[in-house]
Scaffold this active site. Structure first.
Site, mmCIF file in Angstrom:
data_model
loop_
_atom_site.group_PDB
_atom_site.id
_atom_site.type_symbol
_atom_site.label_atom_id
_atom_site.label_comp_id
_atom_site.label_asym_id
_atom_site.label_seq_id
_atom_site.Cartn_x
_atom_site.Cartn_y
_atom_site.Cartn_z
ATOM 1 N N ASP A 134 0.842 -1.193 0.000
ATOM 2 C CA ASP A 134 0.000 0.000 0.000
ATOM 3 C C ASP A 134 0.875 1.240 0.000
ATOM 4 O O ASP A 134 2.056 1.184 0.360
ATOM 5 C CB ASP A 134 -0.897 0.010 1.238
ATOM 6 C CG ASP A 134 -1.904 -1.127 1.233
ATOM 7 O OD1 ASP A 134 -2.337 -1.519 0.137
ATOM 8 O OD2 ASP A 134 -2.250 -1.622 2.318
ATOM 9 N N TYR A 157 5.579 -10.307 7.267
ATOM 10 C CA TYR A 157 5.096 -8.950 7.455
ATOM 11 C C TYR A 157 5.500 -8.485 8.846
ATOM 12 O O TYR A 157 5.442 -9.247 9.813
ATOM 13 C CB TYR A 157 3.570 -8.893 7.317
ATOM 14 C CG TYR A 157 3.104 -9.317 5.958
ATOM 15 C CD1 TYR A 157 3.016 -8.397 4.914
ATOM 16 C CD2 TYR A 157 2.778 -10.639 5.685
ATOM 17 C CE1 TYR A 157 2.598 -8.784 3.650
ATOM 18 C CE2 TYR A 157 2.366 -11.035 4.421
ATOM 19 C CZ TYR A 157 2.279 -10.100 3.415
ATOM 20 O OH TYR A 157 1.870 -10.480 2.166
#
Length: 108
Positions: free
Chosen positions: A30, A89
């Site tokens: 993102d 992540y």
């Protein structure tokens, strides 16, 4: 219409190979998210000695905050997105009264 890592890489490949290519990443991030160890692939016709393609990409990526750590020849059936065997992540949240200095824009 914002600058992207993919766009910068495709421009760098064109500069050193003279080819319009599509760079395929293993995943998307993102806006404002930083990827470490992202894997991508592109198909080019030109052959480069080991390390030369990586060095050429890095030279043409300046001054973008993008660095290519390695570039290798892979089998024809390699596809960055589907050949990935794992992903990691890291989410960083800070809880402090002091203003952030080094972590501005890198933590929530």
């Amino acid at each position: 219409n914002a600058p992207t890592v993919q766009g910068a890489l495709e421009t760098a490949v064109k500069a050193i190979c003279g080819e319009d290519v599509r760079v395929h990443g293993a995943g998307r991030t993102d806006a404002g998210v930083h990827a470490r160890g992202q894997v991508a692939h592109c198909d080019i016709a030109k052959h480069f000695p080991p390390g030369r393609f990586r060095d050429g990409l890095n030279a043409h990526l300046r001054p973008n905050p993008i660095g290519v750590l390695a570039a290798d020849i892979v089998p024809d059936d390699f596809e960055a997105r589907f050949s990935a065997i794992k992903r990691h992540y890291l989410y960083r949240i800070t809880n402090t009264r002091a203003n952030l200095a080094l972590d501005i824009g890198r933590v929530w």
